[in-house]
Design a protein around this motif. Sequence first.
Motif, PDB file in Angstrom:
ATOM      1  N   THR A   1      -9.021  -3.990  68.182  1.00 31.27           N
ATOM      2  CA  THR A   1      -9.808  -5.230  67.001  1.00 31.27           C
ATOM      3  C   THR A   1     -10.364  -3.293  65.972  1.00 31.27           C
ATOM      4  O   THR A   1     -11.142  -2.924  64.268  1.00 31.27           O
ATOM      5  N   GLU A   2     -10.451  -2.586  66.455  1.00 33.35           N
ATOM      6  CA  GLU A   2     -11.381  -1.170  66.532  1.00 33.35           C
ATOM      7  C   GLU A   2     -10.635  -0.349  65.812  1.00 33.35           C
ATOM      8  O   GLU A   2     -11.346   0.323  64.467  1.00 33.35           O
ATOM      9  N   ALA A   3      -9.196  -0.129  66.128  1.00 32.70           N
ATOM     10  CA  ALA A   3      -8.731   0.300  65.242  1.00 32.70           C
ATOM     11  C   ALA A   3      -8.384   0.098  63.532  1.00 32.70           C
ATOM     12  O   ALA A   3      -7.803   0.522  62.962  1.00 32.70           O
ATOM     13  N   GLN A   4      -7.962  -1.037  63.971  1.00 29.92           N
ATOM     14  CA  GLN A   4      -8.042  -2.474  62.335  1.00 29.92           C
ATOM     15  C   GLN A   4      -9.095  -1.791  61.506  1.00 29.92           C
ATOM     16  O   GLN A   4      -9.030  -1.860  60.111  1.00 29.92           O
ATOM     17  N   ARG A   5     -10.083  -1.532  62.078  1.00 30.29           N
ATOM     18  CA  ARG A   5     -11.252  -1.014  61.299  1.00 30.29           C
ATOM     19  C   ARG A   5     -11.035   1.085  60.477  1.00 30.29           C
ATOM     20  O   ARG A   5     -11.571   0.598  59.844  1.00 30.29           O
ATOM     21  N   HIS A   6     -10.046   1.160  60.527  1.00 33.38           N
ATOM     22  CA  HIS A   6     -10.069   2.836  61.068  1.00 33.38           C
ATOM     23  C   HIS A   6      -8.384   2.764  60.546  1.00 33.38           C
ATOM     24  O   HIS A   6      -8.573   3.711  59.502  1.00 33.38           O
ATOM     25  N   LEU A   7      -7.785   1.807  60.120  1.00 34.42           N
ATOM     26  CA  LEU A   7      -6.545   2.344  59.482  1.00 34.42           C
ATOM     27  C   LEU A   7      -6.418   2.084  58.207  1.00 34.42           C
ATOM     28  O   LEU A   7      -8.088   0.982  57.338  1.00 34.42           O
ATOM     29  N   GLY A   8      -5.825   2.965  56.990  1.00 31.89           N
ATOM     30  CA  GLY A   8      -6.005   2.997  55.671  1.00 31.89           C
ATOM     31  C   GLY A   8      -7.158   3.348  55.217  1.00 31.89           C
ATOM     32  O   GLY A   8      -7.448   3.332  54.093  1.00 31.89           O
ATOM     33  N   SER A   9      -7.634   4.292  56.608  1.00 23.38           N
ATOM     34  CA  SER A   9      -9.182   4.935  55.522  1.00 23.38           C
ATOM     35  C   SER A   9      -8.589   6.775  56.257  1.00 23.38           C
ATOM     36  O   SER A   9      -7.188   6.890  56.195  1.00 23.38           O
ATOM     37  N   ALA A  10      -9.285   7.314  55.968  1.00 25.88           N
ATOM     38  CA  ALA A  10      -9.481   8.854  56.374  1.00 25.88           C
ATOM     39  C   ALA A  10      -9.271   8.979  57.748  1.00 25.88           C
ATOM     40  O   ALA A  10      -8.925  10.159  58.446  1.00 25.88           O
ATOM     41  N   GLU A  11      -9.135   8.006  58.862  1.00 25.95           N
ATOM     42  CA  GLU A  11      -9.269   8.372  60.302  1.00 25.95           C
ATOM     43  C   GLU A  11      -8.214   7.369  60.828  1.00 25.95           C
ATOM     44  O   GLU A  11      -8.134   6.755  61.231  1.00 25.95           O
ATOM     45  N   ARG A  12      -7.041   7.402  60.164  1.00 30.70           N
ATOM     46  CA  ARG A  12      -5.913   6.791  60.389  1.00 30.70           C
ATOM     47  C   ARG A  12      -5.663   7.781  61.913  1.00 30.70           C
ATOM     48  O   ARG A  12      -4.955   6.565  62.500  1.00 30.70           O
ATOM     49  N   GLU A  13      -5.817   8.978  61.872  1.00 31.76           N
ATOM     50  CA  GLU A  13      -5.495   9.365  63.199  1.00 31.76           C
ATOM     51  C   GLU A  13      -6.161   9.230  64.284  1.00 31.76           C
ATOM     52  O   GLU A  13      -5.724   8.056  65.582  1.00 31.76           O
ATOM     53  N   ARG A  14      -7.845   8.478  64.283  1.00 36.35           N
ATOM     54  CA  ARG A  14      -8.267   8.137  65.212  1.00 36.35           C
ATOM     55  C   ARG A  14      -7.314   6.516  65.372  1.00 36.35           C
ATOM     56  O   ARG A  14      -7.791   6.481  66.776  1.00 36.35           O
ATOM     57  N   ALA A  15      -7.093   6.297  64.075  1.00 34.77           N
ATOM     58  CA  ALA A  15      -7.210   4.438  64.359  1.00 34.77           C
ATOM     59  C   ALA A  15      -5.247   4.551  65.662  1.00 34.77           C
ATOM     60  O   ALA A  15      -5.206   3.778  66.615  1.00 34.77           O
TER      61      ALA A  15
END
Length: 1009
Positions: free
Chosen positions: A105-119
């Motif tokens: 769920t946390e990863a989905q918040r970062h997908l598609g943003s500048a935080e792709r690597e965090r996702a």
Amino acid sequence: MQYGILGSLELRVEGRRVEPTRPRVRAALAFFLLHSGELVTVDALIDGLWGENPPRTARAQVHTVVSALRRLLPAPDHVAWESAGYRLNLQQGVLDSARFELLVTEAQRHLGSAERERAVGLLREALALWRGEALSGIGAPFADAARARLGEQRFRAHMMVADAELAGGDCSALIPELSALSAEFPEREDVAERLARALYFAGRQTEALAVLRAVRALLAEEYGVDPGRELVALEGAMLRGDLLRETSSGRRPASGVRPSSGAHQSPQAVLPAGPAPSGTAAAPPSAPAGPVPSGSAPSGAAAAPGDPRAALAPSDSASPAPAEDQVASPPSPGSPVPRQLPHDLPDFIGREKEMATLLATAERSPCPAPRAVVVSGMGGVGKTALVLHAAHRLAAAFPGGQLYADLRGFGAGEPRTPFDVLGRFLMDLGVSGRSLPEDVDDRAALYRAALADRQVLIVLDNARDTHQIGPLLPGNGSSAVLVTSRRALAGPHGATRIVLHPMAEDEQHRMLERFCGEDALRTDPESASLVLDACAGLPLALRIAGAQLATRPTWSLNTLARRLSRGGSRLRALAVDHLAVHDTFVLSYNGLRDSGQPMEREAARAFRLLGLWPSHPVAPEAAAALLGEPLADTTDVLDLLADTHLLQATDTGGYRFHDLVGEFAEQCVLAEEPEAEREAALLRLVTWYSAAAHKANSLTAPVVHLGPPQAAAPLPDFHDGRDALAWFVREMPALKAVIELAGRTSRPELAWRTANAMLGYGHAYWWVGEWMQCLTKAMAWARRHDDLMGQAYLHNALGAANGMAYRNDECLAHLQAALALHRETGNGDGQATVLGNLAMVHHQAGRLREAIAALEESRLLRLQLGHTQDSATVLSGKGFLLRAGGDAAAALEAYAQALETFRSQGLDKFVAGGLFNIAECLRILGRSTEAFAAYAESLTLARKMDDQDAVADILHGTAQMHHEVGDLEQARVHWEEARAVAREYGLQKVLEESAEALASLGEDAGSAP
């Protein structure tokens, strides 16, 4: 307690695996874990465990299974009964499937943003929780559907990783993972599509087309269908060579891959051709690699000649803004662009989550405040390697260059001052050295002005404290700062903080595999495991181990494992060339020992003395006893050691050493502390643990025979008996070590006194065998010191331990030995206690006459010693035996004599119990009027004392009496009241018995257990 269902069912208590042996109990636990926090009705549980055809006894079996689970699970995770069913309330973070869902769920918040690597990092962390097929080995009807649901969640996570990696362009690393998924799900078109894209973007177009054609053939042969339109369109785009124009989802080819036609130019193409230093962006030809000559100013500077600000003035001829997907424009011609990063590690492995956080913070758009990341951790944990690896990846995003300084906060010589570092940085940025201010604040102001219009990455390695880095921070958010320190720094304000811990198990394995090869690990996994254990997750230790293998070609993995496994010599073995684990610990320790601050020197002393106790966590109170210092002062130095990463804080409020640091601390204490001080410190620690065990025992054992020793520090604050039992469980490894240590001190009797003070733990956990081990170890010391009193008490305890396990012959032998020793030493109290235990084992073995005789002897002995209350308690025990043997009249007489003593001494609790026992005998004898009166008086006293256990038992007994005299209405009323009390207070036995009794009256007992 940790629970796992993403694989076989797994339970771990403080790292130790607990295995429910009965399949039905395992299945029930899995069912509750799947419905954690939800109300599970008995019917739902029956349906889950048996399906459509449950046995006639299913409801009774459910209660049995739940009782078994309650014995297995710790108190915080207890399966609780509520009005309509059971509920398992788990603590947060203890169930792997819940952790998996949170990470996804946390990863989905970062997908598609500048935080792709965090996702991607979050998703890979989630997928790493899987150990195989979910609920493996669980064969109950509910399991298949649950397995399918969890498996689909896992599959979706894999797909999200694939999409994110394809969007980032790093396709080659994705191919093995997608190939494995394709082999597992050959008919899944979504897997085939992603695998084909990865292969195509990695330059393997032929293989990509083969994947698509293979899935087309499989679908036709097995299912008689054609692939979907997306797969057909993908194949056509590959054949035409215009796949990039077809991908609107933002996916890009891997760096350096150029599809045959129609490919857009890579952003890297705007940089000039030619070699660049490893890990750094190539510098434009117009940007010199170092500072300009003293006194020179950039072309077009507006300031007057000789003014130091001339070097800082922006150029009049600004370059056009770069396109959105191009790198930022370089500095004006003539401006210095420092490229100071030390070399990167080409074989850097792991730390994906930390790396994602680091990159995301440093790469985010410039903002008013400086972007800062502080990476802290113990020596050798890989702080500098992580930060430098990130800095090389970030270099292209900072066209103003990269500044680097080792601040030498921990090392030989004095730490570098901000004044000196600012002087170097200013010259590196083009400010004349002859015009630098002599005040650190003025230099800092000039430095901030030099950075105001530049994007520079600043790496401050090995910082000692916040004061050292404060003046080195830029004034705005155009630049970014990466800091490493062995301390947990309070500043800078608003910084992102990463605490680096030892490497995860899979990262360690990958790192060792890089050094010695996959074949060596596969052919000798035992030696590999020994090497990993010896290195204890420390990257420096693993790198040294790898270097030893590389520089000694005759060594096998087994040779290295044997050298590292030698007791007490790991630190000596973990050294090669200029690298040594021991030396990096020395830097941290010497920084405290040789400090000018008294508190840091005291922390160094604490570190040494804690080296006497290197293998176990230590509570602040126990540490205060070891150090011989007040608790408040001890807590301060423990926190300082934790901030310096020489200690690790535990989740229970204690502290512990990293494995290798503990070995180093042990070396320090042996080398620097006098023997007398070491012995005194150990004796204080052993005494504290013995006193703490006595205190815990007083809340968990029915009888306490011996007083505790006097401790040098406050003892644990136990809320109740359950809390005390939890302490015993948590501290059991330490208590075993204390018993061994005590035998070597000037007070060896503390060994058997500590073991004897674990009776309450033994009653609760006799089946584990831990108490038996402690008693046996203590007996060895008592015999070595010819301590007859200690042997007597230990024989009695060993008798009790064997009796709890129904080993009646061994129990009898120990008790007889204890009785003989107590008689030899003239210990009347000890004799009376042993005689009471002899009565219990005789009764357990079916020897009622011998049991009653032993109790009578015990009672008379207690009377001779003046222990009237104890003699009455023994008399009650005699009544119990007589009643169990079928002689209710004789039992009534014994209970009545005991009750007279309890009344005379005003012992209401014992009076209430005595009246209940008398009422039970009267009920058996058919004397209903007297029985009702005894029940009523007993109930009044129990309610007065708020003893709800007793209230439930008395109500149940009263209901039985009403039932036997034919008053079914009053029986129903009392059983319902008993059931209500039992349900509220979790009294399982009365709950079950009252439900069954109500059912026998024809009432609907519901689904209550």
